[in-house]
Design an enzyme around this catalytic site. Structure first.
Site, PDB file in Angstrom:
ATOM      1  N   CYS A  71       0.862  -1.195   0.000  1.00 32.60           N
ATOM      2  CA  CYS A  71       0.000   0.000   0.000  1.00 32.60           C
ATOM      3  C   CYS A  71       0.897   1.243   0.000  1.00 32.60           C
ATOM      4  O   CYS A  71       0.643   2.213  -0.709  1.00 32.60           O
ATOM      5  CB  CYS A  71      -0.901   0.036   1.233  1.00 32.60           C
ATOM      6  SG  CYS A  71      -1.699  -1.516   1.681  1.00 32.60           S
ATOM      7  N   CYS A  74       2.417   2.994  -3.197  1.00 32.29           N
ATOM      8  CA  CYS A  74       1.625   3.981  -3.938  1.00 32.29           C
ATOM      9  C   CYS A  74       1.145   5.131  -3.053  1.00 32.29           C
ATOM     10  O   CYS A  74       1.105   6.263  -3.498  1.00 32.29           O
ATOM     11  CB  CYS A  74       0.422   3.316  -4.590  1.00 32.29           C
ATOM     12  SG  CYS A  74       0.894   2.120  -5.860  1.00 32.29           S
ATOM     13  N   HIS A  75       0.761   4.812  -1.833  1.00 34.67           N
ATOM     14  CA  HIS A  75       0.134   5.851  -0.986  1.00 34.67           C
ATOM     15  C   HIS A  75       1.099   6.455   0.045  1.00 34.67           C
ATOM     16  O   HIS A  75       0.669   7.291   0.847  1.00 34.67           O
ATOM     17  CB  HIS A  75      -1.072   5.265  -0.245  1.00 34.67           C
ATOM     18  CG  HIS A  75      -2.182   4.810  -1.149  1.00 34.67           C
ATOM     19  ND1 HIS A  75      -2.944   5.683  -1.877  1.00 34.67           N
ATOM     20  CD2 HIS A  75      -2.662   3.571  -1.436  1.00 34.67           C
ATOM     21  CE1 HIS A  75      -3.859   5.004  -2.565  1.00 34.67           C
ATOM     22  NE2 HIS A  75      -3.699   3.723  -2.321  1.00 34.67           N
ATOM     23  N   CYS A 175     -36.115   1.735  17.160  1.00 32.54           N
ATOM     24  CA  CYS A 175     -35.153   1.644  18.264  1.00 32.54           C
ATOM     25  C   CYS A 175     -34.248   2.871  18.305  1.00 32.54           C
ATOM     26  O   CYS A 175     -34.089   3.496  19.338  1.00 32.54           O
ATOM     27  CB  CYS A 175     -34.310   0.380  18.117  1.00 32.54           C
ATOM     28  SG  CYS A 175     -35.263  -1.100  18.536  1.00 32.54           S
ATOM     29  N   ARG A 213     -22.222  -5.722  12.724  1.00 39.51           N
ATOM     30  CA  ARG A 213     -23.128  -5.119  13.719  1.00 39.51           C
ATOM     31  C   ARG A 213     -24.547  -4.997  13.143  1.00 39.51           C
ATOM     32  O   ARG A 213     -25.532  -5.288  13.805  1.00 39.51           O
ATOM     33  CB  ARG A 213     -22.578  -3.757  14.151  1.00 39.51           C
ATOM     34  CG  ARG A 213     -23.500  -2.932  15.015  1.00 39.51           C
ATOM     35  CD  ARG A 213     -23.759  -3.550  16.384  1.00 39.51           C
ATOM     36  NE  ARG A 213     -25.134  -3.997  16.522  1.00 39.51           N
ATOM     37  CZ  ARG A 213     -25.650  -4.468  17.664  1.00 39.51           C
ATOM     38  NH1 ARG A 213     -24.916  -4.564  18.750  1.00 39.51           N
ATOM     39  NH2 ARG A 213     -26.896  -4.857  17.708  1.00 39.51           N
ATOM     40  N   CYS A 217     -28.370  -6.545  14.255  1.00 33.20           N
ATOM     41  CA  CYS A 217     -29.657  -5.850  14.429  1.00 33.20           C
ATOM     42  C   CYS A 217     -30.766  -6.532  13.628  1.00 33.20           C
ATOM     43  O   CYS A 217     -31.887  -6.668  14.114  1.00 33.20           O
ATOM     44  CB  CYS A 217     -29.528  -4.377  14.064  1.00 33.20           C
ATOM     45  SG  CYS A 217     -28.621  -3.436  15.321  1.00 33.20           S
TER      46      CYS A 217
END
Ligand code: HEC
Ligand code: HEC
Length: 256
Positions: A71, A74-75, A175, A213, A217
């Site tokens: 990564c 390039c970054h 909720c 997550r 729900c």
């Protein structure tokens, strides 16, 4: 179960297509968390979530795939190049015209730019990189912009948010807009924002994505769960990011 009865009694008619709104005052989920959870999230030295962020930091400079590039090739320094990126996601990828979140973007770089295999949605590596990229924007306000390109996704996410579902026949809004601050079984219901994700959840004893997550729900109201990374959850994530405008990135978070 009695608190669920209260929720049902408080339920309004279907709010499908309603004008979306932000809960007032806007509050991050950490404000509804216990002192123990708050202390963990606020102290990088004791936060278990930092183990994943550190893993991400290490992966950032390791070469991967046929390209042999990392990564960082390039970054460069993520602290500079990734600052302010997470608050703009999910966004439309100009190359494919599809909605991508940070996880999707990282996997695009894996396949497109590193010639490496995509990482599994809930893998430690993808959670680690997502946490590390997100962490560079801690304290910056979420700022997705809804425009002609992403409006269709925003509207789909909004409609899902206000539509009753599952055997319990509840919508997200019942909720997270009408009952935040109240107890549901062992939980205090928050406003349902995604700004600290991915989080280390004590109940999972591991790090988990926002989509994990959200699936919890759906499960909670006994509705069919869309897959992690699916279009449904991406559209919902875009709506949630819009709805949380005014909050700041808290990645990597900690939850009960
Ligand atoms: C060969 C160069 C290259 C490598 C290697 C690479 N990327 Fe990228 N990355 C890009 C380019 C180019 C873009 C712009 C979007 C595109 O064209 O795919 C980008 C975009 C991004 C973005 C979105 C930035 C924004 O401003 O919206 C993120 C996040 C990202 N990369 C993360 C990573 C991570 C994490 C890795 C390592 C797993 C990685 N990239 C490896 C070239 C690379
Ligand atoms: C029956 C009540 C209920 C419904 C309906 C519900 N949730 Fe939740 N949700 C919870 C509870 C309880 C938690 C865990 C405590 C908290 O953070 O609110 C939670 C957590 C969340 C969180 C994480 C918040 C944080 O700070 O960690 C998000 C995001 C979320 N919900 C979004 C949604 C979305 C989107 C929907 C609709 C698809 C939905 N919820 C439907 C009860 C519900």
């Amino acid at each position: 179960m009695c608190s669920i009865t209260i929720l049902l009694a408080a339920g309004a008619s279907l709010v499908h297509g309603a004008q979306p709104f932000r809960p007032q005052p806007l509050k991050s989920g950490i404000e509804f968390s216990s002192a123990e959870v708050r202390a963990l999230q606020h102290d990088d030295f004791s936060s278990p979530a930092m183990l994943w962020a550190t893993r991400g930091e290490k992966l950032w400079s390791e070469s991967a795939g046929a390209s042999g590039k990392s990564c960082a090739s390039c970054h460069q320094d993520a602290r500079a190049s990734m600052k302010g990126v997470t608050p703009r996601y999910p966004q439309i990828d100009p190359g494919t015209a599809r909605l991508v979140n940070i996880e999707g973007r990282i996997n695009q770089c894996r396949t497109r730019h590193q010639q490496a295999a995509a990482l599994g949605y809930e893998s430690d590596d993808l959670l680690g990189l997502t946490a590390y990229v997100g962490m560079q924007s801690r304290g910056l306000p979420l700022n997705v912009v809804i425009d002609t390109q992403n409006r269709r996704h925003f509207e789909r996410g909004r409609d899902m948010y206000y539509t009753r579902m599952g055997q319990m026949d509840l919508a997200c809004t019942h909720c997270h807009d009408r009952n935040f601050g109240r107890k549901l079984l062992n939980d205090t219901i928050s406003q349902g924002h995604g700004n600290p994700y991915p989080v280390y959840r004590l109940e999972w004893q591991t790090m988990g994505s926002l989509h994990r997550r959200l699936r919890a729900c759906f499960f909670g109201v006994r509705a069919e769960r869309p897959a992690a990374g699916s279009q449904d959850l991406l559209d919902l994530e875009l709506f949630l990011a819009w709805r949380a405008q005014g909050l700041t990135v808290e990645t990597p978070g900690v939850r009960k």
